[in-house]
Write an enzyme that holds these catalytic residues in place. Structure first.
Site, PDB file in Angstrom:
ATOM      1  N   GLU A  77      20.108 -11.741 -53.295  1.00 34.57           N
ATOM      2  CA  GLU A  77      18.859 -11.234 -54.127  1.00 34.57           C
ATOM      3  C   GLU A  77      18.521 -12.894 -54.506  1.00 34.57           C
ATOM      4  O   GLU A  77      19.360 -13.710 -54.718  1.00 34.57           O
ATOM      5  CB  GLU A  77      19.454 -10.518 -55.298  1.00 34.57           C
ATOM      6  N   TYR A 195      25.802 -17.239 -65.254  1.00 34.14           N
ATOM      7  CA  TYR A 195      24.562 -16.144 -65.019  1.00 34.14           C
ATOM      8  C   TYR A 195      23.721 -15.925 -66.137  1.00 34.14           C
ATOM      9  O   TYR A 195      22.448 -15.690 -65.703  1.00 34.14           O
ATOM     10  CB  TYR A 195      25.271 -14.861 -64.144  1.00 34.14           C
TER      11      TYR A 195
END
Length: 570
Positions: A77, A195
């Site tokens: 992604e 993240y």
């Protein structure tokens, strides 16, 4: 990249006398080769790339045909703020349209067809999960806020399950998170923190996967192939089916200099002598090494033998502690493996079933499922996705290619009474059909039009294993004269592994540093310092009962921003 930094570099003195040797032909090495030429003014014939397999691309793969089935072990992604990746592909010509770059065509297709998931989660054999909030309670938002504020060194090697209250692992946020990024409860909470910091601007789209970007075809055809063709056109030397078995390193004068590269090609040993004028780039570690494939009637085997990449890293790590600690990442395969499979469906039966769950028609060059559909109550924690069709240039118009993976390959299925890792392609498809609500007696007509190829990957999440400072080597370790590390197992402060961006960033850092170029590496998009991103993330995390987030937003921030130009942000 700041436009002020988009300069044309001066040719480094003596560049024509240098050579570059790159170990591994993944995206990190390909990017390094391109930047050695683009900004380092090196000629292609000065660059050699060694690859143990017969093809470049590493984890970014895609192969097969309509007769035997297509295969892609995984996918990446992407998002708009991959500053290094888009800088790279802004200079790589498209192989489909003359006068255009890969970035041009990539942006165009994502602008015309933005990603959006109509159905992100299903359960109870096909029931669609319609909630779009993250299901967080007050204590969870406190934990997440604390994680963002805690220093990495204070978290150490702590795991996700050691950090969070057990109830967090039952929230929709954790379900979205783990199925998007392949996180396990035993993985590093430091990586989760990174993240959160790196992609906090994407948090509002967690339940719909909006703002994520995808390639037109599989990532080999869309990204690797154009870059490889560019490098070949410039004279870069690719040496396939060749294993680098060791590096001779001189440690005199507090410096580390590679003086020899040991290679094995067709069982013939050779040592390439190198000097301080040469560069050696090593993609240490591999997510896809020792991958094996199954077929419709056979499960893939789990290959626990020591592969060439991990073996080389272990050898050189023993020579100096600054070269990292590979055992941290590769010594517990039961915690680093998972399995994926690719479905090639010919005809309309399977296509229509997938369309019904995606709630959209699979039109040519359009986003299909809009991202993965996760089966919430699957014992395997199964997810499936159909990306833009066709996924392969040689894919017939009547074929649909889907990709699925699961995080718990050692669990028995809900329909198939076997571990996922023991299942053939046929059995994997049956388990998926079961969760789509198809009864046993009706499965055969779907099976008849499908080819399923499973892939077992022993190290696919090894980059997430808990680690501390020093376990990953610096891109250029202290004192290194001519050795750089690339890819997912070197250390880049504040950036996230398991992304294409990380590998490309390591390549730019290595090239610019070795050549002492006046051009700066593109900065990491620092959305964690953007009040707009923080405000929308705060609203996204709020629970059903508002809790602490409402108090922060309503009672503190709103009061502070009342009657100011920032009031509309909340």
């Amino acid at each position: 990249m700041n436009n002020y930094q988009r300069i044309n570099t001066r040719k480094p003195k003596g560049i024509e006398k240098k050579r570059a040797f790159l170990i591994g032909a993944g995206i990190g090495s390909l990017a390094a080769a391109e930047y050695l030429m683009r900004d380092g003014h090196m000629e292609g014939n000065q660059i050699t790339i060694f690859e143990q397999d017969g093809i470049s691309g590493g984890a970014m793969d895609g192969a097969g045909n309509p007769e035997n089935g297509f295969i892609a072990r995984g996918g990446r992604e992407m998002e708009a703020h991959y500053e290094c990746l888009w800088d790279l592909y802004s200079g790589v010509p498209s192989i489909e349209e003359e006068g255009r770059t890969v970035l041009d065509e990539f942006r165009e297709i994502n602008e015309n067809d933005p990603n959006f998931s109509n159905v992100r989660v299903i359960f109870n054999r096909g029931e669609k999960h319609r909630k779009t909030d993250l299901g967080l309670k007050e204590k969870h938002t406190k934990e997440l806020t604390k994680l963002l504020l805690t220093k990495e060194e204070d978290l150490g090697a702590k795991t996700v399950e050691e950090y969070f209250d057990k109830s967090f692992l039952d929230t929709d946020m954790w379900l979205y998170w783990r199925s998007m990024f392949a996180f396990e409860t035993w993985h590093s909470v430091v990586e989760m923190k990174r993240y959160m910091q790196r992609f906090i601007h994407l948090m509002p789209g967690m339940s719909t996967m909006r703002d994520l970007l995808f390639t037109k075809y599989n990532q080999y055809d869309s990204l690797i192939l154009p870059l490889k063709k560019l490098l070949e056109s410039k004279g870069v030397n690719f040496v396939f089916n060749t294993i680098v078995t060791d590096l001779d390193i001189d440690f005199s004068d507090n410096k580390k200099t590679v003086t020899g590269i040991h290679i094995n090609k067709e069982n013939s040993e050779e040592v390439i002598k190198t000097t301080s004028d040469d560069f050696v780039f090593f993609t240490n570690g591999s997510m896809t090494e020792n991958s094996t494939l199954g077929d419709m009637e056979n499960a893939p085997i789990l290959d626990k033998s020591e592969g060439a990449v991990w073996s080389l890293w272990k050898k050189i790590a023993k020579k100096d502690k600054s070269f990292g600690n590979p055992e941290v990442f590769c010594s517990d395969i039961d915690k680093t493996k998972w399995e994926s499979y690719t479905i090639t469906a010919k005809g309309t039966k399977m296509r229509k079933l997938l369309e019904s769950f995606a709630e959209r028609e699979f039109l040519p060059n359009k986003t299909a499922t809009g991202g993965i559909i996760t089966v919430k109550d699957s014992n395997w924690l199964l997810s499936v996705t159909v990306n833009r069709q066709p996924q392969f240039k040689n894919q017939p118009a009547d074929a649909t290619v889907a990709w699925a993976y699961a995080l718990f390959p050692d669990n028995k299925g809900d329909f198939i009474d076997k571990k996922m890792s023991e299942c053939s392609g046929r059995e994997l498809l049956q388990e998926l059909l079961y969760h789509f609500g198809i009864d046993k007696n009706d499965m055969q007509e779907y099976i008849d039009e499908c080819i399923v190829i499973p892939a077992m990957m022993p190290y696919i999440t090894s980059q997430f294993m808990p680690r501390v400072k020093g376990d990953r080597p610096e891109v250029i370790p202290e004192g290194s004269v001519n050795l750089a590390f690339l890819g997912q197992y070197c250390e880049i402060k504040n950036d996230c592994v398991f992304t294409v961006e990380y590998s490309v960033r390591s390549a730019i850092m290595a090239v610019y540093s070795f050549l002492n170029l006046e051009k700066k590496v593109p900065e990491i998009y620092a959305s964690q310092y953007d009040i707009r991103a923080l405000a929308t993330a705060t609203k996204t995390m709020k629970s059903e009962h508002e809790g602490v987030v409402k108090k922060i937003v309503a009672n503190v921030i709103k009061k502070k921003l009342a009657n100011t130009t920032f009031e509309d942000l909340i």
